[in-house]
Each structure stands twice: as C-alpha cells, then as structure tokens.
Design an enzyme around this catalytic site. Structure first.
Site, mmCIF file in Angstrom:
data_model
loop_
_atom_site.group_PDB
_atom_site.id
_atom_site.type_symbol
_atom_site.label_atom_id
_atom_site.label_comp_id
_atom_site.label_asym_id
_atom_site.label_seq_id
_atom_site.Cartn_x
_atom_site.Cartn_y
_atom_site.Cartn_z
ATOM 1 C CE LYS A 9 4.584 -5.505 11.486
ATOM 2 N NZ LYS A 9 5.069 -6.769 12.091
ATOM 3 C CB SER A 25 -4.469 -3.193 -6.044
ATOM 4 O OG SER A 25 -4.467 -3.878 -7.266
ATOM 5 C CE1 TYR A 58 -3.388 1.011 -7.690
ATOM 6 C CE2 TYR A 58 -2.700 -1.029 -8.758
ATOM 7 C CZ TYR A 58 -3.575 0.036 -8.654
ATOM 8 O OH TYR A 58 -4.657 0.126 -9.496
#
Length: 126
Positions: A9, A25, A58
C-alpha cells in the site's frame, strides 16, 4: 486454502498527473514501486480520498526519483493532480505463507516524500 491479502500500500500518495490520452494506467515512481513491492503491470486498486472514486487498473514504472503518480487513460476521469489516493496491491497466499505474513505499507507526505513504512496497520479504537 488460498487467501487474498493486502500485499502493498502507498498511503495518501498525491496524484501528479492525469493523462487521458496516455497509454498505460498508473505510472508510479520506480523507487516507490520497489519500496512497496509493486510490480510493473501488476493489478492495483486506487482509492481516491478526495472524491470517493475507487477503481482498478495496473501499475507501470515511472521515472526513478520523480515522485510521479500519473493516472492515465480512462482512469484519468477518476483522479486529478493534487488528489490524495491510496494505491493497493493484493496477492493470493497459501495457509503456510500466512504464518509470518506482513504487507508492505508506505506512508506518503507532501510532494510524495516517504514519511515512513510499516508492516501492520494500527488497531482501530472505538
């Protein structure tokens, strides 16, 4: 038994670019990817703290040391420069891998500077 768990994260990263016409992306500074353990072309989920959007895309590798977080293509409609986002990667683990399992958590500050890291989310109190 296979269990999907939080792998990595980047918490409260700031979007630096939103490029509607760019292929790929989400470009993430390569150093941040390595620190978090996010792989190029790995599926990620992005949670926008400023507008509530949640979307899947992605990761692509951004310039090392640039602090870039560029949301590209159709995803550029869901986040704009300056927005705070949480970028998460998940992976499947077998029960034997879960015995000592810990995710990589990277906490971001202004300018996408790393404020700290951890491998456990603090217990939420009532």
């Amino acid at each position: 038994m296979q269990c999907t768990m939080l792998k990595a994260k980047l918490h409260q990263a700031r979007v630096t670019h939103a490029e509607l016409e760019y292929e790929g992306s989400c470009a993430i500074d390569g150093e941040l990817m390595d620190m978090a353990g996010i792989l190029e072309y790995e599926q990620i989920q992005i949670y926008n703290l400023d507008n509530g959007e949640r979307f899947e895309t992605y990761a692509i590798r951004g310039e090392e040391g640039s602090k870039i977080i560029s949301v590209n293509g159709a995803a550029a409609h869901k986040a704009q420069p300056g927005h705070r986002v949480i970028i998460c990667a998940y992976a499947g683990y077998g029960s034997s891998e879960l015995i000592n399992y810990k995710p990589r958590l990277i906490y971001m500050g202004e300018g996408n500077a790393v404020k700290g890291s951890s491998n456990a989310i603090p217990v939420q109190v009532a």
